[in-house]
Every structure is written in structure tokens, then in C-alpha cells.
Design a protein around this motif. Sequence first.
Motif, mmCIF file in Angstrom:
data_model
loop_
_atom_site.group_PDB
_atom_site.id
_atom_site.type_symbol
_atom_site.label_atom_id
_atom_site.label_comp_id
_atom_site.label_asym_id
_atom_site.label_seq_id
_atom_site.Cartn_x
_atom_site.Cartn_y
_atom_site.Cartn_z
ATOM 1 N N ILE A 159 0.827 -1.197 0.000
ATOM 2 C CA ILE A 159 0.000 0.000 0.000
ATOM 3 C C ILE A 159 0.866 1.255 0.000
ATOM 4 O O ILE A 159 1.947 1.268 0.589
ATOM 5 N N LYS A 160 0.399 2.282 -0.696
ATOM 6 C CA LYS A 160 1.037 3.594 -0.595
ATOM 7 C C LYS A 160 0.722 4.181 0.780
ATOM 8 O O LYS A 160 -0.390 3.991 1.276
ATOM 9 N N PRO A 161 1.630 4.869 1.433
ATOM 10 C CA PRO A 161 2.923 5.332 0.940
ATOM 11 C C PRO A 161 4.111 4.441 1.314
ATOM 12 O O PRO A 161 5.247 4.915 1.308
ATOM 13 N N ASP A 162 3.870 3.166 1.661
ATOM 14 C CA ASP A 162 4.997 2.291 2.000
ATOM 15 C C ASP A 162 5.933 2.143 0.801
ATOM 16 O O ASP A 162 5.484 2.025 -0.347
ATOM 17 N N ASN A 189 1.826 10.435 -0.429
ATOM 18 C CA ASN A 189 2.138 9.461 -1.480
ATOM 19 C C ASN A 189 3.147 10.031 -2.472
ATOM 20 O O ASN A 189 4.025 9.317 -2.967
ATOM 21 N N ILE A 190 3.002 11.328 -2.766
ATOM 22 C CA ILE A 190 3.974 12.010 -3.631
ATOM 23 C C ILE A 190 5.343 12.040 -2.972
ATOM 24 O O ILE A 190 6.370 11.741 -3.606
ATOM 25 N N HIS A 191 5.382 12.382 -1.692
ATOM 26 C CA HIS A 191 6.665 12.461 -0.990
ATOM 27 C C HIS A 191 7.358 11.101 -0.962
ATOM 28 O O HIS A 191 8.579 11.008 -1.136
ATOM 29 N N ALA A 192 6.580 10.038 -0.753
ATOM 30 C CA ALA A 192 7.162 8.697 -0.750
ATOM 31 C C ALA A 192 7.730 8.343 -2.117
ATOM 32 O O ALA A 192 8.807 7.736 -2.222
ATOM 33 N N ALA A 193 7.009 8.710 -3.171
ATOM 34 C CA ALA A 193 7.500 8.443 -4.521
ATOM 35 C C ALA A 193 8.785 9.201 -4.797
ATOM 36 O O ALA A 193 9.721 8.668 -5.422
ATOM 37 N N GLY A 200 7.459 13.736 -8.771
ATOM 38 C CA GLY A 200 6.091 13.795 -8.280
ATOM 39 C C GLY A 200 5.350 15.013 -8.783
ATOM 40 O O GLY A 200 5.928 16.089 -8.946
ATOM 41 N N LEU A 201 4.052 14.840 -9.017
ATOM 42 C CA LEU A 201 3.161 15.933 -9.386
ATOM 43 C C LEU A 201 1.891 15.789 -8.555
ATOM 44 O O LEU A 201 1.159 14.813 -8.698
ATOM 45 N N LEU A 202 1.659 16.755 -7.663
ATOM 46 C CA LEU A 202 0.478 16.723 -6.816
ATOM 47 C C LEU A 202 -0.732 17.188 -7.614
ATOM 48 O O LEU A 202 -0.753 18.301 -8.147
ATOM 49 N N PHE A 203 -1.744 16.347 -7.679
ATOM 50 C CA PHE A 203 -2.943 16.601 -8.477
ATOM 51 C C PHE A 203 -3.966 17.365 -7.652
ATOM 52 O O PHE A 203 -4.275 16.996 -6.519
ATOM 53 N N THR A 204 -4.514 18.442 -8.238
ATOM 54 C CA THR A 204 -5.659 19.120 -7.625
ATOM 55 C C THR A 204 -6.885 19.042 -8.528
ATOM 56 O O THR A 204 -7.997 18.832 -8.052
ATOM 57 N N ASP A 205 -6.700 19.206 -9.827
ATOM 58 C CA ASP A 205 -7.792 19.008 -10.789
ATOM 59 C C ASP A 205 -7.168 18.810 -12.166
ATOM 60 O O ASP A 205 -5.955 18.962 -12.349
ATOM 61 N N ALA A 206 -8.004 18.462 -13.144
ATOM 62 C CA ALA A 206 -7.488 18.121 -14.472
ATOM 63 C C ALA A 206 -6.824 19.319 -15.142
ATOM 64 O O ALA A 206 -5.795 19.161 -15.824
ATOM 65 N N GLU A 207 -7.396 20.510 -14.978
ATOM 66 C CA GLU A 207 -6.813 21.697 -15.610
ATOM 67 C C GLU A 207 -5.414 21.979 -15.066
ATOM 68 O O GLU A 207 -4.479 22.244 -15.834
ATOM 69 N N GLN A 208 -5.273 21.897 -13.757
ATOM 70 C CA GLN A 208 -3.948 22.104 -13.146
ATOM 71 C C GLN A 208 -2.959 21.048 -13.595
ATOM 72 O O GLN A 208 -1.789 21.319 -13.882
ATOM 73 N N CYS A 209 -3.422 19.795 -13.686
ATOM 74 C CA CYS A 209 -2.557 18.698 -14.114
ATOM 75 C C CYS A 209 -2.113 18.905 -15.555
ATOM 76 O O CYS A 209 -0.925 18.726 -15.881
#
Length: 226
Positions: A159-162, A189-193, A200-209
Motif C-alpha cells: 500500500i502507498k505510501p509504503d 504518497n507524492i513524498h514517498a514516490a 512527483g506531481l500533486l494533483f488538484t484538478d485536471a486543468e492544473q494537471c
Amino acid sequence: TAATPATASLARVERVVFDLGGVFFRWEPLVLLQEVFPQAAPDAAAAVGLAERIFQTFDPCSDWAQFDLGQVEPQTLARKIARRTGLKEADLLALMAAIPAHMSVHSGTVAILRALHGQGLPVYFLSNMPHGYADMLVRGHPFFSLFTDGIFSAHVAQIKPDAAIYATADRRFGSAGDGTLFIDDVPRNIHAAERHGWRGLLFTDAEQCQRALQAQGVLPAATPVL
């Protein structure tokens, strides 16, 4: 000639790995709790307290994490949470039954997936998800065929973030280092990756992504996606 920053980024990104819940599918537990438990969670503040009792902030050692790991079935999970919280098993089963309808599709993220797939870039998913929900999502949504491969936590008992699940993803996806761009809506989960060596890319919404992917040269800036 020297590569532009966008070209350099594009050359480095060899694959994109997406989370699912909160990225491709709606996942708003506080809203869900207010819908399922209107008396116990009549407002956002009450829902926060109820969420902490039920989900235990989704800690990797929590009861719900054991569900995501595929180690308990819904009935057992409801019993465990009921014993710990005093909530009724039937109400907790109703909560779990309400989740599939709650998880509507974010069409904008699907459009991004189609654009990446159309470029020939390998795209994967890495999701904390119990067996039943995982099977339901794959059966119910044809866009899963656009993923090169993917991992559900329940299928690998990690499991994330393991850290172990990111290493499993490397072996499964043939990935390593910052050639992998990971997109998730949960900061830990981003920090673990990133500790694992991915970008890492932190998702907030599709437009931001979309804007972030275009800024990094992963999607062409001039190509409309959404």
C-alpha cells in the motif's frame, strides 16, 4: 544545439504513473459521510470527526488500510470498525455499498490519459484499492484499456505510501529513477514516490494537471486537451 528546458523534461519522462481515487474518480470522503450519515455528520466539521473515527486518516496500519491491502472483506471490516467506534455494522456496510456510486469519473483526467496514450507514452496506475472496488472499476470503465499496466494495492498486498509498493511498481513497469512521473492527490504518497527516486506531481484538478504536464514538456503546450 542545447535542449530547451521543455525538451529536456520531455526526454526525461519515460512513463507516467497515475493514482486513481481522487484523480480519475471522485473521492470526497467527507461529502460521502454527510450523505450516508446525515444525522451523525450534519456538517463538514462533524464529518471530519466521523472520518477520523472510521478511516483513521487512512494510516497504513488502520482498519481501512487492511481493506485496501485485501486482508479483510467488507463484513469483517464493518465488524472491526463497529467494535472500535460503537457505530452500527449495518451503517458501515451501507457506507461501503455507497462508495461505487460516489466514485464518478473525472472526464478531464481521462482526456489527459487519452492524450498521453496518443503520444505513445507508457501510462500506468498505482492505486490503493480493495479487491471488490478494483474489479468493479476495471469492468465498468473502458478507458482502463489505455493503461499499459497497473497495480491495485489489494492485488499485491502492499500500500502507498509504503516504500515496497513503489519498488514493486519499478519491477512491474520496468521503471527506475526520475524517468517516472507520478501523479497523486495525496501529498504523502507524492513524498514517498520522490524519496524512491520518482518525480512527483500533486494533483488538484485536471486543468492544473494539464498545465503542469505542458510546463514540463510531457504534453505539447499548443495541443488542446480539455
